[in-house]
Design a protein around this motif. Sequence first.
Motif, PDB file in Angstrom:
ATOM      1  N   LYS A 190       0.700  -0.978  -0.236  1.00 44.00           N
ATOM      2  CA  LYS A 190      -0.147   0.366   0.087  1.00 44.00           C
ATOM      3  C   LYS A 190       0.470   1.601   0.208  1.00 44.00           C
ATOM      4  CE  LYS A 190      -4.068  -1.993   1.996  1.00 44.00           C
ATOM      5  NZ  LYS A 190      -5.187  -1.929   2.629  1.00 44.00           N
ATOM      6  N   ARG A 191       1.671   1.100   1.042  1.00 46.97           N
ATOM      7  CA  ARG A 191       2.585   2.369   0.453  1.00 46.97           C
ATOM      8  C   ARG A 191       3.411   2.284  -0.511  1.00 46.97           C
ATOM      9  NH1 ARG A 191       8.287   2.408   0.277  1.00 46.97           N
ATOM     10  NH2 ARG A 191       8.159   0.430   1.343  1.00 46.97           N
ATOM     11  N   ARG A 192       3.632   1.726  -1.562  1.00 44.38           N
ATOM     12  CA  ARG A 192       4.513   1.753  -2.457  1.00 44.38           C
ATOM     13  C   ARG A 192       3.359   2.114  -3.394  1.00 44.38           C
ATOM     14  NH1 ARG A 192       7.925  -2.876  -1.046  1.00 44.38           N
ATOM     15  NH2 ARG A 192       6.134  -4.093  -2.225  1.00 44.38           N
ATOM     16  N   LEU A 193       1.888   1.965  -3.489  1.00 46.74           N
ATOM     17  CA  LEU A 193       0.877   2.393  -4.042  1.00 46.74           C
ATOM     18  C   LEU A 193       0.470   3.581  -4.431  1.00 46.74           C
ATOM     19  CD1 LEU A 193      -1.444   1.628  -6.326  1.00 46.74           C
ATOM     20  CD2 LEU A 193      -3.302   0.583  -4.049  1.00 46.74           C
ATOM     21  N   TYR A 194       0.555   4.101  -3.630  1.00 48.24           N
ATOM     22  CA  TYR A 194      -0.362   4.924  -2.643  1.00 48.24           C
ATOM     23  C   TYR A 194       1.276   6.687  -3.114  1.00 48.24           C
ATOM     24  CZ  TYR A 194      -4.315   2.719  -0.999  1.00 48.24           C
ATOM     25  OH  TYR A 194      -5.024   2.046  -0.891  1.00 48.24           O
ATOM     26  N   THR A 195       2.298   5.910  -2.383  1.00 47.51           N
ATOM     27  CA  THR A 195       2.970   7.089  -2.486  1.00 47.51           C
ATOM     28  C   THR A 195       4.002   7.287  -3.638  1.00 47.51           C
ATOM     29  OG1 THR A 195       5.000   5.359  -1.347  1.00 47.51           O
ATOM     30  CG2 THR A 195       3.749   6.771  -0.014  1.00 47.51           C
ATOM     31  N   ALA A 196       4.406   6.071  -4.138  1.00 46.29           N
ATOM     32  CA  ALA A 196       4.789   6.521  -5.966  1.00 46.29           C
ATOM     33  C   ALA A 196       4.291   5.847  -7.130  1.00 46.29           C
ATOM     34  CB  ALA A 196       5.957   4.990  -5.690  1.00 46.29           C
ATOM     35  N   GLN A 197       3.057   5.556  -7.047  1.00 45.63           N
ATOM     36  CA  GLN A 197       2.038   5.033  -8.173  1.00 45.63           C
ATOM     37  C   GLN A 197       0.688   6.239  -7.984  1.00 45.63           C
ATOM     38  OE1 GLN A 197       1.001   0.915  -9.397  1.00 45.63           O
ATOM     39  NE2 GLN A 197       2.846  -0.179  -7.827  1.00 45.63           N
ATOM     40  N   ARG A 198      -0.385   6.046  -7.202  1.00 46.05           N
ATOM     41  CA  ARG A 198      -0.805   6.821  -7.054  1.00 46.05           C
ATOM     42  C   ARG A 198      -0.736   8.553  -6.608  1.00 46.05           C
ATOM     43  NH1 ARG A 198      -6.358   4.878  -6.649  1.00 46.05           N
ATOM     44  NH2 ARG A 198      -6.789   6.573  -5.602  1.00 46.05           N
ATOM     45  N   MET A 199       0.172   8.715  -5.696  1.00 47.41           N
ATOM     46  CA  MET A 199       1.073   9.397  -5.622  1.00 47.41           C
ATOM     47  C   MET A 199      -0.289  10.729  -4.315  1.00 47.41           C
ATOM     48  SD  MET A 199       4.169  11.290  -8.050  1.00 47.41           S
ATOM     49  CE  MET A 199       2.756  10.979  -9.797  1.00 47.41           C
ATOM     50  N   SER A 200      -0.867   9.828  -3.370  1.00 48.67           N
ATOM     51  CA  SER A 200      -2.040  10.746  -2.843  1.00 48.67           C
ATOM     52  C   SER A 200      -1.215  10.386  -1.799  1.00 48.67           C
ATOM     53  CB  SER A 200      -3.248   9.507  -3.226  1.00 48.67           C
ATOM     54  OG  SER A 200      -3.071   8.314  -2.778  1.00 48.67           O
ATOM     55  N   VAL A 201      -0.385  10.219  -1.490  1.00 55.58           N
ATOM     56  CA  VAL A 201       0.127   9.836   0.332  1.00 55.58           C
ATOM     57  C   VAL A 201       1.640  10.734  -0.044  1.00 55.58           C
ATOM     58  CG1 VAL A 201       1.301   8.530   2.301  1.00 55.58           C
ATOM     59  CG2 VAL A 201      -1.091   8.736   0.820  1.00 55.58           C
ATOM     60  N   VAL A 202       1.828  11.461   1.230  1.00 58.28           N
ATOM     61  CA  VAL A 202       3.328  11.153   0.827  1.00 58.28           C
ATOM     62  C   VAL A 202       4.068  11.674   1.831  1.00 58.28           C
ATOM     63  CG1 VAL A 202       3.260  13.559  -0.651  1.00 58.28           C
ATOM     64  CG2 VAL A 202       2.709  14.152   0.928  1.00 58.28           C
ATOM     65  N   PRO A 203       5.681  11.014   2.866  1.00 55.23           N
ATOM     66  CA  PRO A 203       5.829  10.864   4.203  1.00 55.23           C
ATOM     67  C   PRO A 203       6.488  13.072   4.175  1.00 55.23           C
ATOM     68  CG  PRO A 203       7.381  10.265   1.699  1.00 55.23           C
ATOM     69  CD  PRO A 203       6.327  10.953   1.124  1.00 55.23           C
ATOM     70  N   ALA A 204       6.413  12.527   6.015  1.00 56.98           N
ATOM     71  CA  ALA A 204       5.755  14.014   6.578  1.00 56.98           C
ATOM     72  C   ALA A 204       7.452  13.464   7.140  1.00 56.98           C
ATOM     73  CB  ALA A 204       4.601  13.732   7.229  1.00 56.98           C
ATOM     74  N   GLY A 205       8.541  12.643   7.194  1.00 57.11           N
ATOM     75  CA  GLY A 205       9.746  12.319   8.011  1.00 57.11           C
ATOM     76  C   GLY A 205       9.636  11.358   9.481  1.00 57.11           C
ATOM     77  N   ASP A 206       9.930  11.231   9.561  1.00 53.82           N
ATOM     78  CA  ASP A 206      10.251  10.384  10.895  1.00 53.82           C
ATOM     79  C   ASP A 206       9.408  10.926  12.281  1.00 53.82           C
ATOM     80  OD1 ASP A 206      11.507   8.752   9.576  1.00 53.82           O
ATOM     81  OD2 ASP A 206      13.419   9.147  10.408  1.00 53.82           O
ATOM     82  N   LEU A 207       9.089   9.933  13.054  1.00 49.61           N
ATOM     83  CA  LEU A 207       8.314  10.180  14.559  1.00 49.61           C
ATOM     84  C   LEU A 207       9.112  10.448  15.136  1.00 49.61           C
ATOM     85  CD1 LEU A 207       6.056  10.770  15.740  1.00 49.61           C
ATOM     86  CD2 LEU A 207       5.949   7.829  16.626  1.00 49.61           C
ATOM     87  N   GLY A 208      10.614   9.726  15.366  1.00 51.89           N
ATOM     88  CA  GLY A 208      11.377   9.837  16.370  1.00 51.89           C
ATOM     89  C   GLY A 208      12.292   8.575  16.930  1.00 51.89           C
ATOM     90  N   PRO A 209      10.627   8.012  17.514  1.00 50.89           N
ATOM     91  CA  PRO A 209      11.287   6.519  18.089  1.00 50.89           C
ATOM     92  C   PRO A 209      11.615   5.198  17.154  1.00 50.89           C
ATOM     93  CG  PRO A 209       9.328   7.596  19.245  1.00 50.89           C
ATOM     94  CD  PRO A 209       9.770   8.321  18.048  1.00 50.89           C
ATOM     95  N   VAL A 210      12.425   4.060  17.191  1.00 55.14           N
ATOM     96  CA  VAL A 210      12.299   3.337  16.396  1.00 55.14           C
ATOM     97  C   VAL A 210      12.547   2.133  17.044  1.00 55.14           C
ATOM     98  CG1 VAL A 210      14.765   1.730  14.996  1.00 55.14           C
ATOM     99  CG2 VAL A 210      15.608   4.389  15.423  1.00 55.14           C
ATOM    100  N   GLY A 211      11.437   1.686  16.381  1.00 51.35           N
ATOM    101  CA  GLY A 211      10.449  -0.438  16.183  1.00 51.35           C
ATOM    102  C   GLY A 211      11.699  -1.045  16.563  1.00 51.35           C
ATOM    103  N   ARG A 212      11.288  -1.648  17.549  1.00 46.17           N
ATOM    104  CA  ARG A 212      11.780  -2.732  17.385  1.00 46.17           C
ATOM    105  C   ARG A 212      10.777  -3.917  17.521  1.00 46.17           C
ATOM    106  NH1 ARG A 212      17.068  -4.832  17.260  1.00 46.17           N
ATOM    107  NH2 ARG A 212      17.345  -7.049  17.823  1.00 46.17           N
ATOM    108  N   VAL A 213      10.818  -5.519  17.167  1.00 41.90           N
ATOM    109  CA  VAL A 213       9.858  -5.470  17.240  1.00 41.90           C
ATOM    110  C   VAL A 213      10.669  -7.304  17.626  1.00 41.90           C
ATOM    111  CG1 VAL A 213       7.869  -7.753  16.625  1.00 41.90           C
ATOM    112  CG2 VAL A 213       7.596  -4.935  16.023  1.00 41.90           C
ATOM    113  N   GLY A 214      10.232  -8.148  18.230  1.00 44.46           N
ATOM    114  CA  GLY A 214      10.889  -9.201  18.668  1.00 44.46           C
ATOM    115  C   GLY A 214      10.258 -10.658  19.997  1.00 44.46           C
ATOM    116  N   TRP A 215      10.483 -11.418  20.187  1.00 40.44           N
ATOM    117  CA  TRP A 215      10.636 -12.315  21.390  1.00 40.44           C
ATOM    118  C   TRP A 215      11.322 -12.075  22.726  1.00 40.44           C
ATOM    119  CZ3 TRP A 215      11.053 -18.052  17.527  1.00 40.44           C
ATOM    120  CH2 TRP A 215      10.128 -17.181  16.939  1.00 40.44           C
ATOM    121  N   TYR A 216      10.044 -12.275  23.452  1.00 40.90           N
ATOM    122  CA  TYR A 216      10.872 -11.633  24.545  1.00 40.90           C
ATOM    123  C   TYR A 216      10.446 -12.541  26.002  1.00 40.90           C
ATOM    124  CZ  TYR A 216      11.985  -7.701  22.971  1.00 40.90           C
ATOM    125  OH  TYR A 216      13.124  -6.202  22.184  1.00 40.90           O
TER     126      TYR A 216
END
Length: 323
Positions: free
Chosen positions: A105-131
């Motif tokens: 969806k990101r590729r479709l809307y930002t690169a093809q339809r160009m209906s959505v644009v990046p607005a920069g980083d929020l700040g935090p870096v996400g990390r998913v794992g097993w804990y």
Amino acid sequence: MGTTSVETGQRALRLPAAGTALALVVLAGCTSGTGQAAGAFPEVVIAMPAWTGGQANAAVAAHVLREELGVPVRLRELSPGQAWDQLDQGGVQVVLEDWGASPDKRRLYTAQRMSVVPAGDLGPVGRVGWYVPGGYAAANPGVLDWRNLNEYADTFASAESDGRGRLLTGGPDDASHDEALIDALDLAYTTVPAGGEEQLIEALRGADRDGGAVLANWWQPHWLHEELELAEVELPEHTAGCHREGGPDRCGYPDIPLRKYLNAVFAEHGGEAAAFLTDFSWTAEEQNEVARMIAAEGMSPEGAAARWAEKNTERIAGWLGEG
């Protein structure tokens, strides 16, 4: 002064499907000359996810828009996939925390339809794992290497896991590649949804309190890491392409810079509101502070945001270019 409302469900205000040009004509005809801080938009609609960190983002941004810029705000509770679709259609103006779970969806809307644009980083870096709980890891250090997990499968088994080790996950709709990773690593485990973030927290708290064994799909940033010691299982290092269709899936999760996206029409014609949302960023510690007020102290997102904003006026001034 602006207002904030929270909306659940699928209903949306939609821009015409004919595209950006027609959408601009409609917006200009309806709201031209209003002089609002949101430009041509009578309100700003923010996608609000189910997890508390995402709610903290939405609540603080809504507070600033409402109290500092006088912009009416509506918060729409949407899954990540729904949020992308509504960004494209104009049903929401901003997604504040994207974990990269919908790359098509990101590729479709930002690169093809160009209906959505990046607005920069929020700040935090996400990390998913097993804990696992820190106490269990201290008593069983071998559990922190994925190669040893089958030795602990019986310990992690539950009534729902059919004799296999249980990997506890959040909700059934959460995006993950845990099942593929289990298969690729030949692990005697199965995923079992806990029901959501709140249920996962209770399971981890219970195991920490009772010294029990829980293996959970968990993430950072999250305020619970300040309350509990959680130890991460070392999974195979992530490599580019390993999660793609046809890839080996023998790798853990990558670090994910959390990113913001705006509806393209809003980005261009949303005035001070769009500029603020583009500049809005904060730290994982700041996000956790607000998220903890919501989840652990039982405050409403709006109340938590107001308390945080009262103590962080200089931070807000910086977002608005007043610092």
